[in-house]
Motif scaffolding. Structure first.
Motif, PDB file in Angstrom:
ATOM      1  N   ALA A  97       0.839  -1.197   0.000  1.00  0.00           N
ATOM      2  CA  ALA A  97       0.000   0.000   0.000  1.00  0.00           C
ATOM      3  C   ALA A  97       0.875   1.247   0.000  1.00  0.00           C
ATOM      4  CB  ALA A  97      -0.923  -0.002   1.214  1.00  0.00           C
ATOM      5  N   ILE A  98       0.267   2.384  -0.325  1.00  0.00           N
ATOM      6  CA  ILE A  98       0.930   3.685  -0.313  1.00  0.00           C
ATOM      7  C   ILE A  98       0.479   4.410   0.945  1.00  0.00           C
ATOM      8  CG2 ILE A  98       1.197   5.883  -1.521  1.00  0.00           C
ATOM      9  CD1 ILE A  98       0.328   4.300  -4.093  1.00  0.00           C
ATOM     10  N   TYR A  99       1.428   4.936   1.703  1.00  0.00           N
ATOM     11  CA  TYR A  99       1.111   5.642   2.943  1.00  0.00           C
ATOM     12  C   TYR A  99       1.478   7.115   2.796  1.00  0.00           C
ATOM     13  CZ  TYR A  99       0.239   1.156   5.106  1.00  0.00           C
ATOM     14  OH  TYR A  99      -0.294  -0.077   5.409  1.00  0.00           O
ATOM     15  N   LEU A 100       0.579   7.977   3.286  1.00  0.00           N
ATOM     16  CA  LEU A 100       0.712   9.415   3.154  1.00  0.00           C
ATOM     17  C   LEU A 100       0.615  10.078   4.522  1.00  0.00           C
ATOM     18  CD1 LEU A 100      -2.004   9.931   0.351  1.00  0.00           C
ATOM     19  CD2 LEU A 100       0.405   9.320   0.026  1.00  0.00           C
ATOM     20  N   LEU A 101       1.273  11.222   4.664  1.00  0.00           N
ATOM     21  CA  LEU A 101       1.071  12.116   5.797  1.00  0.00           C
ATOM     22  C   LEU A 101       0.523  13.435   5.291  1.00  0.00           C
ATOM     23  CD1 LEU A 101       4.371  11.622   7.847  1.00  0.00           C
ATOM     24  CD2 LEU A 101       2.100  10.698   8.393  1.00  0.00           C
ATOM     25  N   THR A 102      -0.488  13.969   5.996  1.00  0.00           N
ATOM     26  CA  THR A 102      -1.036  15.268   5.626  1.00  0.00           C
ATOM     27  C   THR A 102      -0.535  16.334   6.589  1.00  0.00           C
ATOM     28  OG1 THR A 102      -3.070  15.031   6.945  1.00  0.00           O
ATOM     29  CG2 THR A 102      -3.106  14.198   4.678  1.00  0.00           C
ATOM     30  N   ASP A 103      -0.105  17.445   6.026  1.00  0.00           N
ATOM     31  CA  ASP A 103       0.522  18.517   6.801  1.00  0.00           C
ATOM     32  C   ASP A 103      -0.538  19.498   7.277  1.00  0.00           C
ATOM     33  OD1 ASP A 103       2.219  20.374   7.889  1.00  0.00           O
ATOM     34  OD2 ASP A 103       2.874  21.201   5.983  1.00  0.00           O
ATOM     35  N   GLU A 104      -0.974  19.305   8.497  1.00  0.00           N
ATOM     36  CA  GLU A 104      -1.974  20.179   9.103  1.00  0.00           C
ATOM     37  C   GLU A 104      -1.926  19.978  10.611  1.00  0.00           C
ATOM     38  OE1 GLU A 104      -5.610  18.959   7.257  1.00  0.00           O
ATOM     39  OE2 GLU A 104      -5.105  16.848   7.463  1.00  0.00           O
ATOM     40  N   ALA A 105      -2.585  20.869  11.349  1.00  0.00           N
ATOM     41  CA  ALA A 105      -2.572  20.783  12.811  1.00  0.00           C
ATOM     42  C   ALA A 105      -3.184  19.481  13.297  1.00  0.00           C
ATOM     43  CB  ALA A 105      -3.302  21.983  13.407  1.00  0.00           C
ATOM     44  N   ASN A 106      -4.192  18.982  12.590  1.00  0.00           N
ATOM     45  CA  ASN A 106      -4.765  17.664  12.871  1.00  0.00           C
ATOM     46  C   ASN A 106      -4.357  16.751  11.720  1.00  0.00           C
ATOM     47  OD1 ASN A 106      -6.268  15.545  13.936  1.00  0.00           O
ATOM     48  ND2 ASN A 106      -8.156  16.226  12.969  1.00  0.00           N
ATOM     49  N   GLY A 107      -3.040  16.482  11.636  1.00  0.00           N
ATOM     50  CA  GLY A 107      -2.512  15.713  10.524  1.00  0.00           C
ATOM     51  C   GLY A 107      -2.910  14.256  10.593  1.00  0.00           C
ATOM     52  N   ARG A 108      -2.945  13.629   9.412  1.00  0.00           N
ATOM     53  CA  ARG A 108      -3.416  12.249   9.315  1.00  0.00           C
ATOM     54  C   ARG A 108      -2.384  11.359   8.633  1.00  0.00           C
ATOM     55  NH1 ARG A 108      -7.759  15.470   7.744  1.00  0.00           N
ATOM     56  NH2 ARG A 108      -7.322  15.094   5.558  1.00  0.00           N
ATOM     57  N   LEU A 109      -2.377  10.127   9.051  1.00  0.00           N
ATOM     58  CA  LEU A 109      -1.671   9.050   8.376  1.00  0.00           C
ATOM     59  C   LEU A 109      -2.710   8.290   7.571  1.00  0.00           C
ATOM     60  CD1 LEU A 109       0.644   7.050   7.799  1.00  0.00           C
ATOM     61  CD2 LEU A 109       0.184   6.014  10.035  1.00  0.00           C
ATOM     62  N   ILE A 110      -2.497   8.195   6.265  1.00  0.00           N
ATOM     63  CA  ILE A 110      -3.503   7.645   5.354  1.00  0.00           C
ATOM     64  C   ILE A 110      -2.905   6.490   4.564  1.00  0.00           C
ATOM     65  CG2 ILE A 110      -4.918   8.154   3.308  1.00  0.00           C
ATOM     66  CD1 ILE A 110      -5.088  11.045   4.312  1.00  0.00           C
ATOM     67  N   ARG A 111      -3.693   5.442   4.394  1.00  0.00           N
ATOM     68  CA  ARG A 111      -3.293   4.286   3.585  1.00  0.00           C
ATOM     69  C   ARG A 111      -4.101   4.285   2.294  1.00  0.00           C
ATOM     70  NH1 ARG A 111      -4.981  -1.184   2.747  1.00  0.00           N
ATOM     71  NH2 ARG A 111      -3.211  -2.663   2.613  1.00  0.00           N
ATOM     72  N   VAL A 112      -3.382   4.161   1.157  1.00  0.00           N
ATOM     73  CA  VAL A 112      -4.017   4.106  -0.163  1.00  0.00           C
ATOM     74  C   VAL A 112      -3.740   2.736  -0.779  1.00  0.00           C
ATOM     75  CG1 VAL A 112      -4.028   5.067  -2.506  1.00  0.00           C
ATOM     76  CG2 VAL A 112      -3.832   6.594  -0.530  1.00  0.00           C
ATOM     77  N   ALA A 113      -4.799   2.058  -1.208  1.00  0.00           N
ATOM     78  CA  ALA A 113      -4.664   0.725  -1.781  1.00  0.00           C
ATOM     79  C   ALA A 113      -5.828   0.476  -2.727  1.00  0.00           C
ATOM     80  CB  ALA A 113      -4.636  -0.332  -0.674  1.00  0.00           C
ATOM     81  N   PRO A 114      -5.714  -0.545  -3.586  1.00  0.00           N
ATOM     82  CA  PRO A 114      -6.853  -0.880  -4.436  1.00  0.00           C
ATOM     83  C   PRO A 114      -8.105  -1.139  -3.608  1.00  0.00           C
ATOM     84  CG  PRO A 114      -4.894  -2.019  -5.215  1.00  0.00           C
ATOM     85  CD  PRO A 114      -4.530  -1.371  -3.902  1.00  0.00           C
ATOM     86  N   GLU A 115      -9.217  -0.786  -4.152  1.00  0.00           N
ATOM     87  CA  GLU A 115     -10.494  -0.904  -3.441  1.00  0.00           C
ATOM     88  C   GLU A 115     -10.665  -2.327  -2.908  1.00  0.00           C
ATOM     89  OE1 GLU A 115     -15.130   0.403  -4.296  1.00  0.00           O
ATOM     90  OE2 GLU A 115     -13.845  -0.217  -5.956  1.00  0.00           O
ATOM     91  N   GLY A 116     -10.975  -2.426  -1.638  1.00  0.00           N
ATOM     92  CA  GLY A 116     -11.226  -3.701  -0.997  1.00  0.00           C
ATOM     93  C   GLY A 116     -10.007  -4.386  -0.412  1.00  0.00           C
TER      94      GLY A 116
END
Length: 382
Positions: free
Chosen positions: A362-381
Motif C-alpha cells: 500500500a501507499i502511505y501518506l502524511l497530511t501537513d496540518e494541525a490535525n494531521g493524518r496518516l492515510i493508507r491508499v490501496a486498491p479498493e477492498g
C-alpha cells in the motif's frame, strides 16, 4: 525540546478519509483501477516524515518537535531525547530514515532546523542531521547515543527552505537535501552547502568517492537546488531522484548526479512571486535540465518509488505528494524518462507532506496540518 512549537492534540481514529475533515471512504478511479484512501490515525501535529517498524508500527516526526509511534490507530507519547529544534515557519523536526541495519542497531537519522546555540553559533538556524539509537519501550521509547553528524556551514535568520530529506544509498552513505534558506544566490556558491545535495557517511564523514570538483565543498554531491523536499534512491542502480519546490511554477523532478549543477537560480521554469522573471531563462550550457517540471506549482514533498505488489503496472514509478496542489502524483517512469504524470485524489486529502510505499504494497501518506493524518491508499477492498 522545541522552540516556538505548537500544542499537540492526540486523537484515535480508525476511519477512512474523503476530504479535509471528513471521515468517509474516498475511492477514485486511476490508471490501475479504483483506489481507496483510509485514515490509519489522526491527531498528528504537522507530521513531516514516516518510517516503518518491523513489528508493523509506524514512526512519525512532527514538525513542532516530537517523534511518535503510531500503533493500530493510536498516536503514542513523544519519544524522549529528540534534538532541540526551531519550529518556526518551515523549520522544525523534519525527515526520518532508519538505518539499513536498524533491526539490530536501532540506529535512525533525523534532519531538523537547529538553533544557533546548539551549533555553538551566535545567531540563526540551519539544517542539521542527528544520528541516534532508538530504544522502544511500550507505546513510546527514547533516543540514546545522540550525535549531530552534519550541519550546514552557514546559518541565517530565515524561516524558509530548510529542505530536507535523507535518502540512504545502496552503499550505505547518506544523501541529504538542503534548501537555499530563501537566499537564492547561495545555491550557486560552491562553498556554501545551502541549495545543494550533500553525500555523507553514516558517521558524518565525507566519502572518498564524492565528486572532486575544484572549488566545491567536499560534502557536495550536486548544487543549484532551490528547496528539495523529496528524495529517494532506485535500488536497481543506486540512482538518486529528488523533487524540489520552484518559485511561481518551476517545481522539478531531478536525478541529481555527482558533480552536476541543476541551475537554480540561473535557469528555472518558474517566475518570482511578483511575476518578474528569474535568472537567464530556462536553459544554459553546463546546467542540467529537470526530468519534469510543474507549472503551476504543486509544491512537491515526499518521494518514493513504488515497489509493491498491490498496484499492478506501477512498479518502478515515482510517487510524490503535493502541498499547495493537495494531490498525490504518480510519475510514470521508463528508465530515467518521465512518460506521464497522473494526479490522484486531487483536492481531496489535503496537503500531502510525505509518501512512502509500505511492506504490504500500500501507499502511505502524511497530511501537513494541525490535525494531521496518516492515510493508507490501496486498491479498493484491499
Amino acid at each position: 525540546m522545541t522552540i516556538s512549537g505548537f500544542g499537540t492534540p492526540v486523537a484515535i481514529l480508525l476511519a477512512v478519509v474523503v476530504s479535509h475533515g471528513s471521515a468517509v471512504a474516498q475511492t477514485i478511479d486511476s490508471s490501475a483501477g479504483p483506489l481507496t484512501a483510509n485514515v490509519v490515525a489522526e491527531g498528528l501535529d504537522h507530521p513531516w516524515a514516516l518510517g516503518f517498524l518491523d513489528d508493523g508500527r509506524f514512526l512519525v516526526t512532527e514538525r513542532s518537535g516530537q517523534l511518535r509511534i503510531v500503533d493500530d490507530g493510536v498516536v503514542g507519547p513523544p519519544i524522549e531525547g529528540v534534538p532541540e529544534v526551531v519550529a518556526v515557519g518551515q523549520g522544525g523536526l523534519l525527515d526520518l530514515a532508519l538505518a539499513p541495519d536498524f533491526a539490530t542497531s536501532g540506529r535512525i537519522f533525523l534532519t531538523f532546523a537547529e538553533p544557533a546555540a546548539s551549533a555553538g553559533l551566535q545567531r540563526g538556524t540551519g539544517t542539521a542531521v542527528m544520528a541516534a539509537r532508538l530504544v522502544l519501550e511500550g507505546d513510546g521509547g527514547r533516543l540514546e547515543d545522540q550525535a549531530v553528524i552534519f550541519r550546514m556551514n552557514n546559518f541565517n535568520n530565515s524561516n524558509r527552505h530548510f529542505g530536507s530529506r535523507i535518502a540512504i544509498g545502496t552503499d550505505g552513505n547518506l544523501f541529504v537535501t538542503l534548501g537555499e534558506r530563501g537566499d537564492m544566490e547561495r545555491a550557486q556558491d560552491p562553498q556554501d552547502l545551502a541549495g545543494g545535495v550533500v553525500r555523507i557517511a553514516p558517521d558524518g564523514s565525507i566519502p572518498q568517492d564524492n565528486p572532486k570538483i575544484e572549488g566545491w565543498h567536499p560534502a557536495f554531491w550536486s548544487i543549484g537546488h532551490r528547496n528539495p523536499q523529496g528524495a529517494t534512491v532506485r535500488e536497481e542502480d543506486g540512482a538518486l531522484f529528488t523533487v524540489e519546490h520552484g518559485a511561481r511554477g518551476g517545481d522539478e523532478v531531478n536525478k541529481p548526479e555527482a558533480g552536476k549543477n541543476y541551475g537554480w537560480p540561473v535557469i528555472t521554469y518558474g517566475r518570482d512571486y511578483s511575476g518578474l522573471a528569474i535568472g537567464e531563462g530556462t536553459t544554459k550550457e553546463g546546467l542540467e535540465q529537470p526530468l519534469h517540471y510543474w507549472d503551476p506549482s504543486i509544491s512537491p514533498s515526499g518521494l518514493d518509488f513504488y515497489d509493491g505488489d498491490l498496484i499492478a503496472g506501477w512498479q518502478g514509478d515515482l510517487l510524490a505528494g503535493g502541498l499547495s496542489g493537495n494531490v498525490l502524483v504518480r510519475i510514470d517512469m521508463e528508465g530515467d524518462a518521465v512518460q506521464q504524470v497522473e494526479p490522484l485524489f486531487e483536492g481531496q486529502l489535503g496537503r500531502i507532506r510525505d509518501v512512502r510505499t509500505g511492506a504490504d504494497g500500500a501507499i502511505y501518506l502524511l497530511t501537513d496540518e494541525a490535525n494531521g493524518r496518516l492515510i493508507r491508499v490501496a486498491p479498493e477492498g484491499l
